[in-house]
Write a protein that holds these residues in place. Structure first.
Motif, PDB file in Angstrom:
ATOM      1  N   VAL A 121      91.000 -20.195 -37.466  1.00 56.98           N
ATOM      2  CA  VAL A 121      91.637 -19.943 -38.751  1.00 56.98           C
ATOM      3  C   VAL A 121      91.301 -21.076 -39.712  1.00 56.98           C
ATOM      4  N   LEU A 122      91.565 -20.841 -40.969  1.00 59.97           N
ATOM      5  CA  LEU A 122      91.366 -21.870 -41.982  1.00 59.97           C
ATOM      6  C   LEU A 122      92.206 -23.091 -41.637  1.00 59.97           C
ATOM      7  N   LYS A 123      91.637 -24.280 -41.837  1.00 60.10           N
ATOM      8  CA  LYS A 123      92.369 -25.528 -41.599  1.00 60.10           C
ATOM      9  C   LYS A 123      92.607 -26.233 -42.922  1.00 60.10           C
ATOM     10  N   LEU A 124      93.846 -26.653 -43.129  1.00 61.66           N
ATOM     11  CA  LEU A 124      94.224 -27.413 -44.313  1.00 61.66           C
ATOM     12  C   LEU A 124      94.508 -28.842 -43.886  1.00 61.66           C
ATOM     13  N   HIS A 125      93.682 -29.769 -44.332  1.00 63.43           N
ATOM     14  CA  HIS A 125      93.845 -31.184 -44.026  1.00 63.43           C
ATOM     15  C   HIS A 125      94.574 -31.850 -45.189  1.00 63.43           C
ATOM     16  N   GLY A 126      95.732 -32.435 -44.909  1.00 65.59           N
ATOM     17  CA  GLY A 126      96.477 -33.071 -45.987  1.00 65.59           C
ATOM     18  C   GLY A 126      97.717 -33.777 -45.489  1.00 65.59           C
ATOM     19  N   PHE A 127      98.516 -34.242 -46.423  1.00 68.89           N
ATOM     20  CA  PHE A 127      99.779 -34.925 -46.148  1.00 68.89           C
ATOM     21  C   PHE A 127     100.896 -33.940 -46.450  1.00 68.89           C
ATOM     22  N   ALA A 128     101.802 -33.765 -45.529  1.00 76.98           N
ATOM     23  CA  ALA A 128     102.735 -32.630 -45.561  1.00 76.98           C
ATOM     24  C   ALA A 128     103.549 -32.507 -46.838  1.00 76.98           C
ATOM     25  N   VAL A 129     103.851 -33.626 -47.498  1.00 77.91           N
ATOM     26  CA  VAL A 129     104.693 -33.553 -48.693  1.00 77.91           C
ATOM     27  C   VAL A 129     103.952 -33.966 -49.961  1.00 77.91           C
ATOM     28  N   SER A 130     102.645 -34.113 -49.881  1.00 77.14           N
ATOM     29  CA  SER A 130     101.899 -34.524 -51.086  1.00 77.14           C
ATOM     30  C   SER A 130     101.800 -33.359 -52.062  1.00 77.14           C
ATOM     31  N   THR A 131     101.778 -33.686 -53.342  1.00 75.80           N
ATOM     32  CA  THR A 131     101.762 -32.660 -54.373  1.00 75.80           C
ATOM     33  C   THR A 131     100.566 -31.717 -54.240  1.00 75.80           C
ATOM     34  N   CYS A 132      99.399 -32.265 -54.051  1.00 76.99           N
ATOM     35  CA  CYS A 132      98.198 -31.430 -54.025  1.00 76.99           C
ATOM     36  C   CYS A 132      98.111 -30.591 -52.755  1.00 76.99           C
ATOM     37  N   THR A 133      98.594 -31.129 -51.649  1.00 80.73           N
ATOM     38  CA  THR A 133      98.636 -30.353 -50.407  1.00 80.73           C
ATOM     39  C   THR A 133      99.621 -29.196 -50.548  1.00 80.73           C
ATOM     40  N   LEU A 134     100.768 -29.467 -51.155  1.00 79.16           N
ATOM     41  CA  LEU A 134     101.767 -28.414 -51.382  1.00 79.16           C
ATOM     42  C   LEU A 134     101.222 -27.329 -52.303  1.00 79.16           C
ATOM     43  N   ARG A 135     100.443 -27.725 -53.283  1.00 77.15           N
ATOM     44  CA  ARG A 135      99.840 -26.751 -54.210  1.00 77.15           C
ATOM     45  C   ARG A 135      98.979 -25.753 -53.436  1.00 77.15           C
ATOM     46  N   VAL A 136      98.125 -26.267 -52.554  1.00 77.72           N
ATOM     47  CA  VAL A 136      97.240 -25.391 -51.778  1.00 77.72           C
ATOM     48  C   VAL A 136      98.045 -24.543 -50.800  1.00 77.72           C
ATOM     49  N   ALA A 137      98.997 -25.151 -50.119  1.00 76.87           N
ATOM     50  CA  ALA A 137      99.784 -24.417 -49.136  1.00 76.87           C
ATOM     51  C   ALA A 137     100.559 -23.277 -49.781  1.00 76.87           C
ATOM     52  N   THR A 138     101.056 -23.498 -50.990  1.00 83.03           N
ATOM     53  CA  THR A 138     101.786 -22.446 -51.700  1.00 83.03           C
ATOM     54  C   THR A 138     100.888 -21.244 -51.944  1.00 83.03           C
ATOM     55  N   VAL A 139      99.660 -21.495 -52.359  1.00 85.21           N
ATOM     56  CA  VAL A 139      98.725 -20.405 -52.614  1.00 85.21           C
ATOM     57  C   VAL A 139      98.345 -19.698 -51.321  1.00 85.21           C
ATOM     58  N   LEU A 140      98.136 -20.442 -50.267  1.00 85.14           N
ATOM     59  CA  LEU A 140      97.844 -19.822 -48.968  1.00 85.14           C
ATOM     60  C   LEU A 140      98.982 -18.895 -48.542  1.00 85.14           C
ATOM     61  N   LYS A 141     100.213 -19.355 -48.709  1.00 87.18           N
ATOM     62  CA  LYS A 141     101.367 -18.519 -48.349  1.00 87.18           C
ATOM     63  C   LYS A 141     101.470 -17.318 -49.291  1.00 87.18           C
ATOM     64  N   GLU A 142     101.225 -17.544 -50.569  1.00 88.03           N
ATOM     65  CA  GLU A 142     101.311 -16.461 -51.546  1.00 88.03           C
ATOM     66  C   GLU A 142     100.354 -15.330 -51.198  1.00 88.03           C
ATOM     67  N   LEU A 143      99.189 -15.683 -50.662  1.00 93.05           N
ATOM     68  CA  LEU A 143      98.162 -14.697 -50.337  1.00 93.05           C
ATOM     69  C   LEU A 143      98.132 -14.332 -48.853  1.00 93.05           C
ATOM     70  N   ASN A 144      99.145 -14.802 -48.126  1.00 97.02           N
ATOM     71  CA  ASN A 144      99.274 -14.459 -46.699  1.00 97.02           C
ATOM     72  C   ASN A 144      98.031 -14.819 -45.886  1.00 97.02           C
TER      73      ASN A 144
END
Length: 223
Positions: free
Chosen positions: A2-25
């Motif tokens: 699966v796609l891997k997201l490398h980041g810091f769990a509470v960082s702004t930019c990581t949260l931005r990407v994670a939100t979009v990933l969740k939005e698009l399932n």
């Protein structure tokens, strides 16, 4: 794989990407990069992200991409079929005017919101949390004053349509959330001001979405 997201769990930019990933399932594995230990600066990381920043993604076919807004555009373009509603990124080949409005809204976010919000957040919050030096109170005040003026303009823009690019939510709306959350919850700005009803409606709308609600406390793998 699966796609891997490398980041810091509470960082702004990581949260931005994670939100979009969740939005698009889009299923993804979260790979932590501890910026408090400088892991984003180690040679292995810098080889992939030459600026020593986070996040970056490895898609399931091995494709690697960094810069959060670029990642979000890529995800929205590739996985638009995952959603039955708004795809977050209009299709340039069939929705040229909607796409142009999206790019307009994205530029507004980058230069009329993020420039001031991210710098204010750095001065007022991140410097104390991550040891980035002494807060420059004068600069912080200037950033906030400019941001407040721009938020008045946001309220006018949002009086004519539901979201920044029209009546469908796009990436441009989601891009705002992480930095805005920092400043709003700490009362440096007020995004629920009765004098800016359209901004208030928009803010409550975008932050109540399940995608943001599921990641705002920190990113974990999904599902």
């Amino acid at each position: 794989m699966v796609l891997k997201l490398h980041g810091f769990a509470v960082s702004t930019c990581t949260l931005r990407v994670a939100t979009v990933l969740k939005e698009l399932n889009v299923p993804f594995e979260f790979v932590p990069v501890d910026i408090t230990k400088g892991e984003q600066k180690v040679p292995q990381h810098v080889k992939i992200q030459p600026f020593g920043q986070i996040p970056y993604i490895e898609d399931d076919d091995g494709f690697i991409l960094y810069e959060s807004r670029a990642i979000c555009r890529y995800i929205a373009a590739k996985y638009r079929s995952n959603v039955s509603g708004p795809a977050l990124l209009p299709d340039l080949s069939t929705e040229m005017e909607k796409y142009a409005k999206f790019e307009q809204a994205a530029s507004v976010e980058a230069w009329n919101f993020d420039f001031y919000a991210s710098n204010a957040t750095l001065e007022l919050i991140f410097k104390s949390i991550y040891g980035g030096g002494v807060t420059d109170e004068v600069r912080a005040k200037e950033y906030l004053e400019s941001l407040e003026k721009n938020l008045d303009v946001y309220d006018k823009i949002l009086s004519s349509h539901r979201y920044l690019a029209g009546d469908d939510i796009t990436l441009a709306d989601i891009f705002h959330i992480p930095y805005a959350r920092h400043l709003h919850t700490r009362k440096y700005i007020n995004l629920e001001d009765a004098n800016r009803p359209n901004l208030t409606r928009w803010w409550k709308d975008i932050t109540s979405r399940p995608s943001w609600q599921s990641v705002q406390g920190g990113v974990t793998s999904f599902p």
